[in-house]
Design an enzyme around this catalytic site. Sequence first.
Site, PDB file in Angstrom:
ATOM      1  N   LEU A 127       0.851  -1.187   0.000  1.00  0.00           N
ATOM      2  CA  LEU A 127       0.000   0.000   0.000  1.00  0.00           C
ATOM      3  C   LEU A 127       0.889   1.240   0.000  1.00  0.00           C
ATOM      4  O   LEU A 127       1.718   1.419   0.895  1.00  0.00           O
ATOM      5  CB  LEU A 127      -0.925   0.000   1.222  1.00  0.00           C
ATOM      6  CG  LEU A 127      -1.802  -1.245   1.409  1.00  0.00           C
ATOM      7  CD1 LEU A 127      -2.779  -1.033   2.566  1.00  0.00           C
ATOM      8  CD2 LEU A 127      -2.557  -1.593   0.138  1.00  0.00           C
ATOM      9  N   GLY A 168       3.022  -5.023   7.893  1.00  0.00           N
ATOM     10  CA  GLY A 168       2.145  -3.937   8.296  1.00  0.00           C
ATOM     11  C   GLY A 168       1.177  -3.526   7.211  1.00  0.00           C
ATOM     12  O   GLY A 168      -0.049  -3.568   7.383  1.00  0.00           O
ATOM     13  N   ASP A 169       1.708  -3.085   6.059  1.00  0.00           N
ATOM     14  CA  ASP A 169       0.855  -2.691   4.929  1.00  0.00           C
ATOM     15  C   ASP A 169       1.184  -3.529   3.694  1.00  0.00           C
ATOM     16  O   ASP A 169       1.035  -3.067   2.566  1.00  0.00           O
ATOM     17  CB  ASP A 169       1.020  -1.199   4.624  1.00  0.00           C
ATOM     18  CG  ASP A 169       2.458  -0.812   4.294  1.00  0.00           C
ATOM     19  OD1 ASP A 169       3.344  -1.687   4.408  1.00  0.00           O
ATOM     20  OD2 ASP A 169       2.699   0.353   3.922  1.00  0.00           O
ATOM     21  N   GLU A 170       1.625  -4.738   3.917  1.00  0.00           N
ATOM     22  CA  GLU A 170       2.035  -5.630   2.831  1.00  0.00           C
ATOM     23  C   GLU A 170       1.167  -6.879   2.796  1.00  0.00           C
ATOM     24  O   GLU A 170       0.856  -7.470   3.835  1.00  0.00           O
ATOM     25  CB  GLU A 170       3.499  -6.033   3.015  1.00  0.00           C
ATOM     26  CG  GLU A 170       4.460  -4.856   2.995  1.00  0.00           C
ATOM     27  CD  GLU A 170       5.866  -5.235   3.418  1.00  0.00           C
ATOM     28  OE1 GLU A 170       6.037  -6.368   3.934  1.00  0.00           O
ATOM     29  OE2 GLU A 170       6.779  -4.415   3.257  1.00  0.00           O
TER      30      GLU A 170
END
Length: 246
Positions: A127, A168-170
């Site tokens: 993201l 985390g944002d993966e």
Amino acid sequence: MERLSGPVFEHPAVERASQIARLIGFGCWLIGLVIFAAACLSGEPVLFAAFGAFYVSLAGIVGVTATVPRKRQAALDREWGRRFQELAIRDELTGLHNRRYFNSELESLFRRCQSDGAPLSIALVDLNDFKSINDTFGHAAGDVALRVAGRAILAAAPADATVARTGGDEFAILMPGKSRDEGEVIANAVRKALESARFMADLKQQHGQIRATVGIATLDAHAEPSALLHQADVALYSRKRAAKAA
């Protein structure tokens, strides 16, 4: 409050069933004692016969009533086992698979597809500028964005794909049976699904938007699972650099 019973929690219903079984057993024991006392005092053979028949019946009653809590506890043990297994392989925030499960599936699918000569594609999703969502709207909004992103990726991925939150944002998508070209089509669909997704950013009804970059790699004859993952990672960050330079 629930209390521990062996390796798992004992449900209140199981505890109640156990108490009832004990009360039934104690009550039957008292009745038997009365019959035996009456037989001894009177010396009547029929009372001794009744006492013997009663204790045979008592054994059956106690056996049946004792089985009920055991069956209930066994069912609860199975349910707790299922829940613990889910917790071990699921990401708590998004409900997707976690990195541990993803790595296990990658190894398994890699060997299977390699043996069968079938394609296997992997997509890594990152993201873009996710930190700005946390900084602008707060971490609660960031959690909402991650859940929305997870649902969007899952909806756009093939039905037989393994979708996981790996950081985390993966996120990552394992796609057995999908060639490089098919993987690129799916990656594009995932990116569009994410960009069309919206999330409630704050109490002022502001809607946040998600941007993402997707990197693709496909199994080749010389790759290892770690090499395949590295290829996808390289493709991901190559596209991120290209997007920033554009």
